[in-house]
Motif scaffolding. Structure first.
Motif, short mmCIF file in Angstrom:
data_model
loop_
_atom_site.label_atom_id
_atom_site.label_comp_id
_atom_site.label_asym_id
_atom_site.label_seq_id
_atom_site.Cartn_x
_atom_site.Cartn_y
_atom_site.Cartn_z
N THR A 1 100.49 -27.62 64.88
CA THR A 1 101.70 -26.72 64.21
C THR A 1 102.45 -28.03 63.33
O THR A 1 102.84 -28.94 63.01
CB THR A 1 102.59 -26.04 65.09
N GLU A 2 103.26 -27.82 62.01
CA GLU A 2 104.15 -27.98 61.54
C GLU A 2 105.13 -29.06 61.78
O GLU A 2 105.47 -29.75 61.51
CB GLU A 2 104.58 -27.26 59.82
N ASP A 3 105.63 -28.39 63.23
CA ASP A 3 107.21 -28.74 63.44
C ASP A 3 106.75 -30.16 64.18
O ASP A 3 107.03 -30.63 64.57
CB ASP A 3 107.55 -27.44 64.73
N GLN A 4 105.43 -29.45 65.11
CA GLN A 4 105.15 -31.07 65.62
C GLN A 4 103.94 -31.89 64.79
O GLN A 4 104.72 -33.59 64.88
CB GLN A 4 103.27 -30.30 65.81
N LEU A 5 104.08 -31.96 63.85
CA LEU A 5 103.84 -32.87 62.37
C LEU A 5 104.92 -33.54 62.29
O LEU A 5 104.90 -35.38 62.36
CB LEU A 5 102.72 -32.25 61.58
N TRP A 6 106.21 -33.16 62.06
CA TRP A 6 107.25 -33.72 61.94
C TRP A 6 107.79 -34.46 62.58
O TRP A 6 108.29 -35.36 62.80
CB TRP A 6 108.62 -32.17 61.41
N ARG A 7 107.27 -33.36 64.24
CA ARG A 7 108.34 -34.61 65.19
C ARG A 7 107.06 -35.44 65.60
O ARG A 7 107.60 -36.94 65.12
CB ARG A 7 108.16 -33.91 66.42
N ALA A 8 105.83 -35.73 65.27
CA ALA A 8 105.04 -37.01 64.71
C ALA A 8 105.81 -38.14 64.12
O ALA A 8 106.00 -39.39 64.53
CB ALA A 8 103.45 -36.74 65.27
N LYS A 9 105.77 -37.75 63.11
CA LYS A 9 106.16 -38.56 61.83
C LYS A 9 107.52 -38.91 62.09
O LYS A 9 107.73 -40.46 62.29
CB LYS A 9 106.56 -37.79 60.44
#
Ligand SMILES: *[C@@H]1O[C@H](CO)[C@@H](O)[C@H](O)[C@H]1NC(C)=O
Ligand SMILES: *[C@@H]1O[C@H](CO)[C@@H](O)[C@H](O)[C@H]1NC(C)=O
Ligand SMILES: *[C@@H]1O[C@H](CO)[C@@H](O)[C@H](O)[C@H]1NC(C)=O
Ligand SMILES: *[C@@H]1O[C@H](CO)[C@@H](O)[C@H](O)[C@H]1NC(C)=O
Length: 334
Positions: free
Chosen positions: A76-84
């Motif tokens: 998900t987009e949230d997971q992507l930002w968290r990973a970033k």
């Protein structure tokens, strides 16, 4: 009804994450105060120091895949930002190497509150002052080393020279101020570390930017059209930067001494004097976590000045070529 839910459910299963999210930029709009504050809190979040190397490697894989145009299914987009943000916290932006723990952005707040708290607690004896100034400059040197740029690597020699001169400067300022305040009331002595920071900024910034004081900085009209260079604008820019640097240090270094001075007369601290340092560190931490980022976000980067306060030659030049202009703008720098 059920059908609608089923439809959304299936659709959300099927849609892949868009590949056009710009993860090079911060997640939040940086032109707003709230956006800057959110970004700053996320970048300096000390909890990132506790992440396991497994979590870091997972984040690295997600980010590297995404950069190559692959999104793992179900991301998900949230997971992507968290990973970033996890990836950025631990890996160097140019080299991709894992960074030294205490040189990371997420270590800034805990390290800074410990160093500042101890400086404010152990200010009475010369060896203690020397020791904490040395710790602070060593920490700065580690941050400089960790954060060195990848394409123009700074040499060990340059780092060593900067380390020695920074440490000498800090120690001389702190000891000089300490001897000046020897015969003054104790509350003044508590302000020596803050005075040292203020003095260092008043000396360093004009020194570093003397070129601008000599030749001026570019000034523009409100639409960004260049009108010339001004030394008066350079002076104002430098004064504003010095004030904002001191203002940033002020909450953490000016508020705790007043509270500690009052508390020290109370029974609790008389009975448990070893609680002094932890209390001070906690107070500094509170100020750093809340007051400092809010202060940072307050000052705008673009500054302005009335034409009538510029140097006479430039005033004449502007009146002649751009008669409508009353106010000029300039970037105040860092
Ligand atoms: C490291 O450098 C980046 C830009 O190159 C800067 O944004 C960041 O604040 C620096 N980190 C520290 C800990 O100074
Ligand atoms: C530590 O050193 C840095 C760089 O010289 C300075 O900006 C900072 O104010 C110092 N910290 C304290 C608590 O004096
Ligand atoms: C860290 O780097 C800054 C900027 O290059 C420099 O002014 C400072 O003296 C360095 N500090 C130490 C302790 O090396
Ligand atoms: C610690 O925080 C103070 C206040 O924000 C700042 O002036 C100082 O440069 C910081 N010191 C270090 C070592 O990061």
């Amino acid at each position: 009804m059920c059908f609608v839910f089923l439809f959304f459910f299936l659709e959300s299963m099927a849609t892949e994450l868009s590949l056009n999210i710009n993860i090079k930029e911060p997640r939040w709009d940086q032109s707003t105060f709230v956006g800057r504050a959110k970004h700053f809190f996320t970048v300096t979040d000390p909890r990132n120091l506790l992440l396991s190397s497994r979590t870091l490697e997972d984040a690295r894989r997600v980010i590297e895949d995404y950069r190559m145009g692959k999104a793992s299914p179900g991301l998900t987009e949230d997971q992507l930002w968290r990973a970033k943000y996890i990836y950025d916290s631990a890996f160097h932006p140019d080299t991709g190497e894992k960074m030294i723990l205490i040189g990371r952005m997420s270590a800034q707040v805990p390290m800074n509150m410990t160093i500042t708290g101890c400086m404010l607690t152990f200010y009475r004896t010369t060896p203690a002052v020397l020791f904490w100034q040395w710790v602070n400059q060593s920490f700065n040197a580690i941050v400089n080393y960790t954060n060195r740029s990848g394409d123009a690597p700074i040499t060990v020699n340059q780092l060593g020279t900067a380390y020695i001169s920074a440490t000498t400067g800090a120690v001389v300022t702190a000891l000089g101020l300490k001897s000046l305040t020897k015969h003054l009331p104790p509350i003044i002595g508590r302000y020596v570390p803050f005075a040292a920071v203020a003095a260092a900024n008043c000396i360093n910034i004009p020194l570093m930017r003397q070129r601008e004081l000599k030749f001026g900085i570019p000034i523009t009209d409100e639409n960004g059209n260049r009108l010339g260079e001004s030394k008066k604008a350079a002076q104002q820019a430098i004064v504003q930067v010095v004030i904002s640097r001191i203002g940033m240090a002020a909450p953490a270094m000016a508020i705790p001494p007043v509270i500690m001075n009052a508390l020290e007369k109370r029974a609790f601290l008389k009975r448990y004097p070893m609680m002094n340092a932890p209390l001070q560190v906690g107070l500094v931490g509170l100020c750093l976590v809340f007051a400092t980022p809010l202060c940072c976000a307050l000052f705008p980067q673009n500054s302005s000045m009335r034409v009538s306060r510029l140097e006479p030659e430039i005033q004449a030049q502007i009146r002649e070529k751009n008669p409508g202009v009353e106010v000029v703008y300039f970037n105040k720098g860092l």
